[in-house]
Design an enzyme around this catalytic site. Structure first.
Site, mmCIF file in Angstrom:
data_model
loop_
_atom_site.group_PDB
_atom_site.id
_atom_site.type_symbol
_atom_site.label_atom_id
_atom_site.label_comp_id
_atom_site.label_asym_id
_atom_site.label_seq_id
_atom_site.Cartn_x
_atom_site.Cartn_y
_atom_site.Cartn_z
ATOM 1 N N ASP A 1 10.842 0.988 -35.128
ATOM 2 C CA ASP A 1 12.114 1.645 -34.850
ATOM 3 C C ASP A 1 12.129 3.069 -35.376
ATOM 4 O O ASP A 1 12.788 3.933 -34.806
ATOM 5 C CB ASP A 1 13.274 0.844 -35.457
ATOM 6 N N CYS B 1 6.277 -2.679 -42.611
ATOM 7 C CA CYS B 1 6.170 -3.873 -41.773
ATOM 8 C C CYS B 1 6.158 -3.594 -40.274
ATOM 9 O O CYS B 1 6.212 -4.511 -39.482
ATOM 10 C CB CYS B 1 7.299 -4.839 -42.098
ATOM 11 N N GLU C 1 14.596 2.447 -41.050
ATOM 12 C CA GLU C 1 14.015 2.604 -39.707
ATOM 13 C C GLU C 1 14.820 3.561 -38.836
ATOM 14 O O GLU C 1 14.576 3.691 -37.643
ATOM 15 C CB GLU C 1 13.869 1.231 -39.025
ATOM 16 N N HIS D 1 9.929 -6.479 -28.388
ATOM 17 C CA HIS D 1 9.865 -7.773 -29.069
ATOM 18 C C HIS D 1 9.032 -8.782 -28.297
ATOM 19 O O HIS D 1 8.391 -9.652 -28.862
ATOM 20 C CB HIS D 1 11.275 -8.306 -29.329
#
Ligand code: PEP
Ligand code: MG
Length: 688
Positions: free
Chosen positions: A556, A603, A532, A293
C-alpha cells in the site's frame, strides 16, 4: 411431414435470444414448424412465435421433437437442424468482439505466483446470468412449481457437499458461510414467495426466482442493521445457485477436472478460497497486479497465477487446453504439439514450492557481519498455518484476518474467530503472531451491492472498523480471549492519523474492561500500527509514541505514495517499488521507530523478494515478514551478505532521482557485489 429429434446444447438453453434466432430462421419458410418437449407433458410450441417457444422453458439438455409440414418442409427442417447444431448462432455477449481462437495463441501478463502448469480452461465470471421470462399455461403451473422445488433440493445437496469440503480443506471458518446459505435456501420467505409468484404471474421458475430474489435484495440493502444488510450478498449467491440449477447451467464451480485452470476477467479472493484446491492448478485473470489480494492468496496457497492479461478471457472456452507460465508471465492457449513437448519437460522441474522434506533452519538469520534478521510468515488462511513451521518462520508477522470472511460482507462470530486465532497462536509458537484487524473495504468491499467509487480511498481498514464498531468489538474480543492461549498482538491497518490509533485503542480498552467485568479468560496484547499511507510516514514519530510496534506495508505504501492502483493492470508500469520516494518513506519510518525504540516488521511483498529484502536490510530493517515459501530463499541470501554492503547500496539508491535510476543501480551493484547470489532473472528487469 418431416421430423427430427434435437437436443438443446447451448449454455443458456433455448432462452430469449436463442428463441429469437429460431423464429427468424423458421419464418423464412412457408411450412409449419413445431417443437415438442419429449419429457414432462409433451408441451408443444410454434417455432415462428417467440412467446410460444419460451413457454417450453427448454434448458440445456432438453430433447425436442421438431416437426415441419408444408411445401418446403425438408429445407425448413434442415435449416432448423443447422441452427441447433450451431447453438442458435449465439455469440456470448462478452465474446462478441474477440472470437475464440483455435490456433496457438500467446498472451503476456504478469506472473504473480510461481509455476508452470499445463491444464484445461475453466471459465469463471462472477455474478452474470441471463434470465428469461416465459408465460406458463394454467395447466402447467404445478409442473413449474415442482421444477422449482427440485432445484431447491438439488441446490441443498450441492451446498451440503460444498460445506463438507470447505470444512475439510479450509477449516470451519470458511464452512459456516454455507450454513447460512442453507438457511436462506430453506427460508419460506424465499420458497413460498417464488411459488406464489409462479402461480399468480404464470411465470417460469427462473423468472420468479429472479424477481423474488431482487425484491429481497433491495429490501436487504435498505435495512439499517449492518449485520442483516450484509446478508444481501448471500441471498444473491443462493439465488444465483438456484438459477444455475434451473437453467441447467450447472453450479458456479462445475465438477472441476483434475487440471482446471481458472480463467476469469477478475476473481474475488473469496472465490479462490472456495475453490477445490486439489483440482485447481492455476489462475489466469484479465485484471490484477502483483500486490492485489487475489495474487497474494494465490502465492499463499501455492497456486500458479498470471494476471493482467487484459482481453484474454474473451478468447477462451471452457475445456480449451492452456499453459500458464508464471516464470515468463505468459499464457499459451491451444498450444501446438511442439510447445506442449517443450513445456512437458519443464513441468516436472517447476511448480509451486513444496515444503522442504527434511528439517529446516528456523529462528532469525545472521548476515556475514552478524546483524540478526527475523524472518516471519505472512498468512491468510488457516490452511497455511502449518507452513509457519514447515518453512522455519519466526512466527507470523501478519495474519490478514479478513480472509476469514469467505464472502465480502459476511462476518464470522466471536467464537469462530476465537477458535481460529487460538490455533494461529499455537501454530506461531514462541515468536507469536500479529493479527491485523479486518482490512475490509478496498478489494474486500463490505457490501458488494454498494461498490465505492474509489474503494482504496474509501471506507477501508481502520475507517471501516471505526464506522462499524460492533464488528470491530467482536474481533477485538476474540483476539484478546485467544491471547490467553498463546502469544498474539494486534495491528491496526491503514492508519493515516494519530487520531485513528487513539480511537482504535479506546475501543480495545473498552473491550478489555468488559472482558474483565465478565471474568472471562483473556490477555492484554501489544498494539501496532500499519504504516502504509504517506501521512503516516510523515507523522511516524507521533504515531510511534502511541503504539508498541509498527508494521510497514510496502504494497500500500507504493500504491498511495505513487497514486497507482495496485490492482489495475493498466497502470502496472507505474507501480515502481524501487521509486526513491518509496525508499525514502521506508527509511523515514524505520528511523522514527528506532528513535522511539519500537520494532518494525516489514510485511509487504518487497520482503518476499530476495533482492528487495537485501535493500530493506540496507535501509535498516531487521524484521521481515513474507510468503512462507520464500523464507528459505531469503534466509540463504541474507546469510551470505554483509549488512554493511547492503547499507552502502541503499544509501546510493536514496540519492537518485528516478525509479529507473534506482533499478539500474541495483542491477549493477548486485551483479558486481553478489554475482552468484543474483542471476539476472532475480533482479529488476531493464526497460525494453
Ligand atoms: C501492505 O500493504 O503491504 C500489506 C502488507 O498489507 P496488504 O497487502 O494486505 O494491504
Ligand atoms: Mg496494506
Amino acid at each position: 411431414m418431416e421430423e427430427r429429434r434435437l437436443q438443446v446444447t447451448s449454455r443458456l438453453g433455448l432462452h430469449a435470444r436463442a428463441a429469437a434466432n429460431l423464429v427468424r430462421v423458421a419464418s423464412r419458410f412457408q411450412s409449419n414448424l413445431t417443437l415438442q418437449r419429449l419429457d414432462g407433458n409433451g408441451e408443444e410450441a410454434d417455432a415462428k412465435s417467440i412467446l410460444s417457444i419460451l413457454t417450453l422453458a427448454a434448458s440445456r439438455g432438453t430433447v425436442l421433437r421438431v416437426v415441419a409440414s408444408g411445401v418446403d418442409e425438408q429445407e425448413a427442417l434442415e435449416a432448423v437442424v443447422g441452427l441447433f447444431s450451431r447453438d442458435f448462432d449465439e455469440i456470448e455477449k462478452s465474446g462478441a468482439d474477440l472470437p475464440p481462437v483455435t490456433q496457438e495463441f500467446r498472451c503476456k501478463g504478469l506472473g504473480v505466483s510461481d509455476g508452470v502448469v499445463i491444464g484445461r480452461v475453466l471459465r469463471l465470471q462472477e455474478g452474470t446470468r441471463d434470465v428469461y421470462r416465459a408465460v406458463i399455461e394454467e395447466a402447467d403451473l404445478e409442473r413449474e412449481r415442482r421444477r422449482f422445488r427440485a432445484a431447491v433440493r438439488f441446490s441443498r445437496r450441492q451446498l451440503e457437499a460444498i460445506k463438507d469440503r470447505a470444512e475439510k480443506e479450509l477449516g470451519r471458518g470458511h464452512a459456516y458461510i454455507f450454513d447460512a446459505h442453507l438457511l436462506f435456501l430453506e427460508d419460506a420467505k424465499l420458497t413460498r414467495d417464488v411459488e406464489d409468484y409462479i402461480v399468480k404471474e404464470r411465470a417460469n421458475a427462473e423468472w420468479a426466482a429472479k424477481v423474488v430474489g431482487d425484491r429481497l435484495l433491495s429490501i436487504y440493502t435498505q435495512i439499517n442493521d449492518e449485520y442483516l444488510r450484509e446478508r444481501g450478498s448471500d441471498i444473491e449467491d443462493v439465488i444465483q445457485r438456484l438459477l444455475a440449477n434451473l437453467t441447467g447451467e450447472g453450479p458456479k464451480y462445475p465438477n472441476l477436472s483434475e487440471d482446471a485452470v481458472i480463467v476469469s476477467p477478475d476473481l474475488l479472493p473469496s472465490t479462490i478460497a472456495e475453490l477445490n484446491l486439489n483440482h485447481v492448478k492455476a489462475i489466469a485473470t484479465d485484471a490484477g497486479g502483483w500486490t492485489s489480494h487475489m495474487a497474494i492468496i494465490a502465492r499463499g496457497l501455492g497456486l500458479t497465477a498470471v494476471v493482467g492479461l487484459r482481453n484474454f478471457y474473451q478468447r477462451t472456452r471452457t475445456g480449451d487446453r492452456i499453459i500458464v507460465d508464471a516464470r515468463r508471465g505468459e499464457v499459451v492457449l491451444h498450444p501446438a504439439q511442439e510447445t506442449l513437448d517443450q513445456y512437458q519437460l519443464m513441468e516436472e522441474t517447476r511448480g509451486p514450492t513444496p515444503a522442504p522434506a527434511g528439517p529446516v533452519d528456523c529462528g532469525p538469520v545472521a548476515t556475514l557481519d552478524s546483524v540478526q534478521i527475523s524472518l516471519r510468515a505472512n498468512v491468510e488462511l488457516p490452511t497455511e498455518f502449518q507452513a509457519v513451521r514447515d518453512f522455519g518462520a519466526c512466527g507470523v508477522g501478519l495474519f490478514r484476518s479478513e480472509f476469514l470472511l469467505s464472502r465480502p460482507g459476511l462476518m464470522s462470530s466471536e467464537q469462530e474467530q476465537y477458535e481460529t486465532y487460538k490455533s494461529l497462536a499455537l501454530a506461531a509458537g514462541e515468536y507469536g503472531a500479529v493479527v491485523r484487524l479486518f482490512d475490509v473495504g478496498g478489494e474486500f468491499g463490505p457490501d458488494v451491492k454498494e461498490r465505492e467509487r474509489n474503494p482504496a480511498l474509501g471506507l477501508r481498514a481502520v475507517r471501516f472498523n471505526l464506522r462499524h464498531k460492533e464488528i470491530m468489538r467482536t474481533q477485538v474480543r476474540a483476539i484478546l480471549r485467544a491471547a490467553a492461549a498463546g502469544r498474539l498482538s494486534l495491528v491496526v491497518p491503514m492508519v493515516a492519523d494519530v487520531a485513528d490509533i487513539r480511537s482504535a485503542k479506546r475501543v480495545i480498552d473498552e473491550e478489555l474492561q468488559r472482558l474483565a467485568e465478565e471474568q472471562a479468560s483473556f490477555s492484554e496484547v501489544q498494539i501496532g500500527a500499519m504504516i502504509e499511507v504517506p501521512s503516516a510516514v510523515l507523522t511516524a514519530e507521533r504515531i510511534a509514541s502511541e503504539v508498541d510496534f509498527f508494521e510497514l506495508g510496502t504494497n500500500d505504501l507504493v500504491q498511495y505514495t505513487l497514486a497507482v492502483d495496485r490492482g489495475n493492470d493498466k497502470v502496472s508500469d507505474w507501480f515502481r517499488t524501487l521509486h526513491p520516494a518509496v525508499l525514502y518513506g521506508i527509511r523515514r519510518t524505520l528511523q522514527a521507530a528506532q528513535a522511539a525504540s519500537i520494532p518494525v516488521i516489514l510485511c509487504g511483498e518487497m520482503a518476499s523478494t530476495p533482492a528487495y529484502a537485501v535493500l530493506l536490510v540496507g535501509l535498516g530493517a531487521s524484521d521481515l515478514s513474507m510468503i512462507p515459501a520464500m523464507i528459505p530463499r531469503v534466509r540463504a541470501v541474507l546469510s551470505q551478505i554483509n549488512a554493511d554492503d547492503a547499507r552502502e547500496v541503499a544509501l546510493k539508491c536514496l540519492s537518485l532521482a528516478t525509479a529507473d535510476d534506482v533499478e539500474e543501480l541495483v542491477r549493477n551493484e548486485f551483479r558486481a557485489r553478489w554475482p552468484e547470489l543474483f542471476p539476472p532473472n532475480t533482479l529488476p528487469k531493464a526497460l525494453e
